[in-house]
Write an enzyme that holds these catalytic residues in place. Structure first.
Site, PDB file in Angstrom:
ATOM      1  N   ALA A 185       0.740  -1.164   0.087  1.00 29.87           N
ATOM      2  CA  ALA A 185       0.074  -0.004  -0.096  1.00 29.87           C
ATOM      3  C   ALA A 185       0.830   1.315  -0.058  1.00 29.87           C
ATOM      4  O   ALA A 185       1.908   1.377   0.500  1.00 29.87           O
ATOM      5  CB  ALA A 185      -1.032   0.128   1.229  1.00 29.87           C
ATOM      6  N   ASP A 186       0.523   2.138  -0.757  1.00 30.28           N
ATOM      7  CA  ASP A 186       1.052   3.634  -0.757  1.00 30.28           C
ATOM      8  C   ASP A 186       0.217   4.621  -0.088  1.00 30.28           C
ATOM      9  O   ASP A 186      -0.836   4.321   0.724  1.00 30.28           O
ATOM     10  CB  ASP A 186       1.361   3.908  -2.053  1.00 30.28           C
ATOM     11  CG  ASP A 186       0.233   4.098  -3.100  1.00 30.28           C
ATOM     12  OD1 ASP A 186      -0.934   4.041  -2.508  1.00 30.28           O
ATOM     13  OD2 ASP A 186       0.426   4.205  -4.327  1.00 30.28           O
ATOM     14  N   SER A 187       0.672   5.849   0.084  1.00 31.07           N
ATOM     15  CA  SER A 187      -0.090   7.006   0.620  1.00 31.07           C
ATOM     16  C   SER A 187      -1.551   7.055   0.189  1.00 31.07           C
ATOM     17  O   SER A 187      -2.528   7.319   1.038  1.00 31.07           O
ATOM     18  CB  SER A 187       0.467   8.359   0.727  1.00 31.07           C
ATOM     19  OG  SER A 187       0.786   8.649  -0.478  1.00 31.07           O
TER      20      SER A 187
END
Length: 139
Positions: free
Chosen positions: A90-92
């Site tokens: 997951a990224d931001s």
């Protein structure tokens, strides 16, 4: 609610607490543990005590489901309270989408400052539980 986060309290045999910061910050207590020599209190069978201030199991279960759905994780992928979003790739932006889904599911409003420090499923569940308790206390 307690007021120390991700902090480990170490007690020596003289019971002088020493604080060890994790991630260099204090906020909500997540886990407190201490150990002592078994010779100090012979009546104790264990040399370690752990106290965890966590969200309700149903809150944690819903949060795990939301994380699984938002990140499109296969059913065989374990989502535990200790799971970090980065472990799932997951990224931001994914984190923002998780927070938005959480807000919608629990009918709460997560402040931007609070959401920036979220890295694990347990942190989300604890934040949700805190916001629910505040909301029901105001009603």
């Amino acid at each position: 609610m307690a007021a120390v986060s991700s902090t480990i309290l170490n007690f020596s045999s003289s019971f002088r607490p020493t604080f060890k910061l994790i991630n260099g910050r204090f906020s909500n207590v997540k886990l407190v543990s201490f150990g002592m020599p078994k010779t100090g209190f012979p009546s104790l069978k264990s040399s370690c005590l752990r106290i965890c201030c966590a969200a309700k199991p149903e809150t944690l279960e819903k949060v795990c489901g939301i994380v699984r759905k938002q990140l499109a994780l296969p059913s065989e992928t374990a989502v535990t309270p200790e799971s970090k979003f980065s472990t799932f790739g997951a990224d931001s932006l994914d984190t923002v989408e998780i927070v938005m889904a959480i807000e919608e599911e629990f009918n709460i409003n997560v402040e931007e400052d609070s959401s920036q420090n979220i890295t694990t499923v347990q942190e989300v569940a604890d934040l949700v539980q805190e916001l629910i308790e505040k909301k029901t206390g105001e009603a």
